[in-house]
Structure formats: structure tokens, C-alpha cells
Write a protein that holds these residues in place. Structure first.
Motif, mmCIF file in Angstrom:
data_model
loop_
_atom_site.group_PDB
_atom_site.id
_atom_site.type_symbol
_atom_site.label_atom_id
_atom_site.label_comp_id
_atom_site.label_asym_id
_atom_site.label_seq_id
_atom_site.Cartn_x
_atom_site.Cartn_y
_atom_site.Cartn_z
ATOM 1 N N UNK A 14 -47.523 -6.773 0.293
ATOM 2 C CA UNK A 14 -46.444 -7.141 1.226
ATOM 3 C C UNK A 14 -45.669 -5.902 1.656
ATOM 4 N N UNK A 15 -45.385 -5.017 0.717
ATOM 5 C CA UNK A 15 -44.654 -3.786 1.036
ATOM 6 C C UNK A 15 -45.438 -2.921 2.016
ATOM 7 N N UNK A 16 -46.735 -2.746 1.753
ATOM 8 C CA UNK A 16 -47.568 -1.897 2.615
ATOM 9 C C UNK A 16 -47.788 -2.519 3.993
ATOM 10 N N UNK A 17 -47.860 -3.833 4.049
ATOM 11 C CA UNK A 17 -48.134 -4.512 5.324
ATOM 12 C C UNK A 17 -46.885 -4.680 6.179
ATOM 13 N N UNK A 18 -45.720 -4.636 5.585
ATOM 14 C CA UNK A 18 -44.469 -4.949 6.285
ATOM 15 C C UNK A 18 -44.316 -4.274 7.651
ATOM 16 N N UNK A 19 -44.588 -2.967 7.775
ATOM 17 C CA UNK A 19 -44.395 -2.333 9.099
ATOM 18 C C UNK A 19 -45.309 -2.886 10.200
ATOM 19 N N UNK A 20 -46.378 -3.551 9.811
ATOM 20 C CA UNK A 20 -47.365 -4.031 10.776
ATOM 21 C C UNK A 20 -47.233 -5.525 11.085
ATOM 22 N N UNK A 21 -46.360 -6.213 10.371
ATOM 23 C CA UNK A 21 -46.251 -7.665 10.505
ATOM 24 C C UNK A 21 -45.143 -8.052 11.470
ATOM 25 N N UNK A 22 -45.488 -8.929 12.394
ATOM 26 C CA UNK A 22 -44.511 -9.424 13.357
ATOM 27 C C UNK A 22 -43.574 -10.444 12.713
ATOM 28 N N UNK A 23 -44.122 -11.259 11.813
ATOM 29 C CA UNK A 23 -43.347 -12.322 11.166
ATOM 30 C C UNK A 23 -43.348 -12.131 9.654
ATOM 31 N N UNK A 24 -42.764 -11.041 9.198
ATOM 32 C CA UNK A 24 -42.809 -10.697 7.780
ATOM 33 C C UNK A 24 -42.257 -11.799 6.883
ATOM 34 N N UNK A 25 -41.076 -12.311 7.202
ATOM 35 C CA UNK A 25 -40.439 -13.308 6.339
ATOM 36 C C UNK A 25 -41.300 -14.562 6.215
ATOM 37 N N UNK A 26 -41.861 -14.991 7.323
ATOM 38 C CA UNK A 26 -42.721 -16.177 7.309
ATOM 39 C C UNK A 26 -43.991 -15.917 6.483
ATOM 40 N N UNK A 27 -44.574 -14.755 6.653
ATOM 41 C CA UNK A 27 -45.777 -14.399 5.893
ATOM 42 C C UNK A 27 -45.455 -14.335 4.403
ATOM 43 N N UNK A 28 -44.341 -13.698 4.066
ATOM 44 C CA UNK A 28 -43.970 -13.587 2.655
ATOM 45 C C UNK A 28 -43.777 -14.970 2.025
ATOM 46 N N UNK A 29 -43.049 -15.834 2.712
ATOM 47 C CA UNK A 29 -42.806 -17.185 2.199
ATOM 48 C C UNK A 29 -44.127 -17.943 2.031
ATOM 49 N N UNK A 30 -44.989 -17.838 3.025
ATOM 50 C CA UNK A 30 -46.266 -18.542 3.005
ATOM 51 C C UNK A 30 -47.161 -18.059 1.868
ATOM 52 N N UNK A 31 -47.327 -16.747 1.725
ATOM 53 C CA UNK A 31 -48.237 -16.237 0.699
ATOM 54 C C UNK A 31 -47.678 -16.433 -0.708
ATOM 55 N N UNK A 32 -46.373 -16.395 -0.859
ATOM 56 C CA UNK A 32 -45.795 -16.670 -2.181
ATOM 57 C C UNK A 32 -46.008 -18.142 -2.554
ATOM 58 N N UNK A 33 -45.915 -19.030 -1.559
ATOM 59 C CA UNK A 33 -46.202 -20.439 -1.800
ATOM 60 C C UNK A 33 -47.657 -20.658 -2.175
ATOM 61 N N UNK A 34 -48.551 -19.940 -1.504
ATOM 62 C CA UNK A 34 -49.980 -20.030 -1.825
ATOM 63 C C UNK A 34 -50.213 -19.504 -3.243
ATOM 64 N N UNK A 35 -49.567 -18.388 -3.575
ATOM 65 C CA UNK A 35 -49.740 -17.818 -4.908
ATOM 66 C C UNK A 35 -49.273 -18.792 -5.985
ATOM 67 N N UNK A 36 -48.176 -19.497 -5.731
ATOM 68 C CA UNK A 36 -47.655 -20.464 -6.700
ATOM 69 C C UNK A 36 -48.638 -21.611 -6.936
ATOM 70 N N UNK A 37 -49.421 -21.963 -5.923
ATOM 71 C CA UNK A 37 -50.415 -23.042 -6.044
ATOM 72 C C UNK A 37 -51.706 -22.573 -6.721
#
Length: 70
Positions: free
Chosen positions: A11-34
Motif C-alpha cells: 500500500x505504501x509503495x503503490x500510494x503515489x500511483x493510486x487514484x483512489x487510495x483510501x477506497x483501495x486500502x479499505x477494500x484490500x484490508x476487508x479482503x485480507x480480513x476474510x
């Protein structure tokens, strides 16, 4: 490196390239929890990429690439 740390670094490395960082972070953390392990996380993330619309799809692909490179 444990998977949680790997996800944090990706997430840290990808942040400069992501248009929707907050949405991506929330989504992938939810996936990780599952997910039970890294393999299941990657499978679930790939499924989410297929369902997502642009530009979120591109953001998720960037994150997946960064995650795989760690």
C-alpha cells in the motif's frame, strides 16, 4: 515478512500511483480480513479486480503488482 506487513508495504509503495487510495486500502484490508492466508487473499483480490470498474480496477492491479514484487 508476514503478510500483514507485506500488505502495508505494498500500500505504501503503490500510494503515489493510486487514484483512489483510501477506497483501495479499505477494500484490500476487508479482503485480507476474510482471507485465511496469502493465497486466498490473492484469489479474492483477483476476483475483486474482475468485478471492479475503471479506474478502481487499475488501482487494484497496481496494488497487486506491488504486493507480488515484495
Amino acid at each position: 515478512m508476514d503478510v500483514n506487513e507485506k500488505l502495508k508495504n505494498a500500500l505504501f509503495e503503490a500510494r503515489p500511483y493510486l487514484e483512489y487510495y483510501e477506497e483501495v486500502e479499505k477494500l484490500v484490508r476487508g479482503i485480507w480480513d476474510k482471507a485465511a492466508d496469502e493465497g486466498e487473499f490473492l484469489t479474492l483480490l483477483e476476483e475483486e479486480i474482475k468485478k471492479a470498474s475503471e479506474p478502481l480496477r487499475t488501482d487494484l492491479r497496481i496494488l497487486l503488482q506491488k504486493f507480488g514484487g515484495l
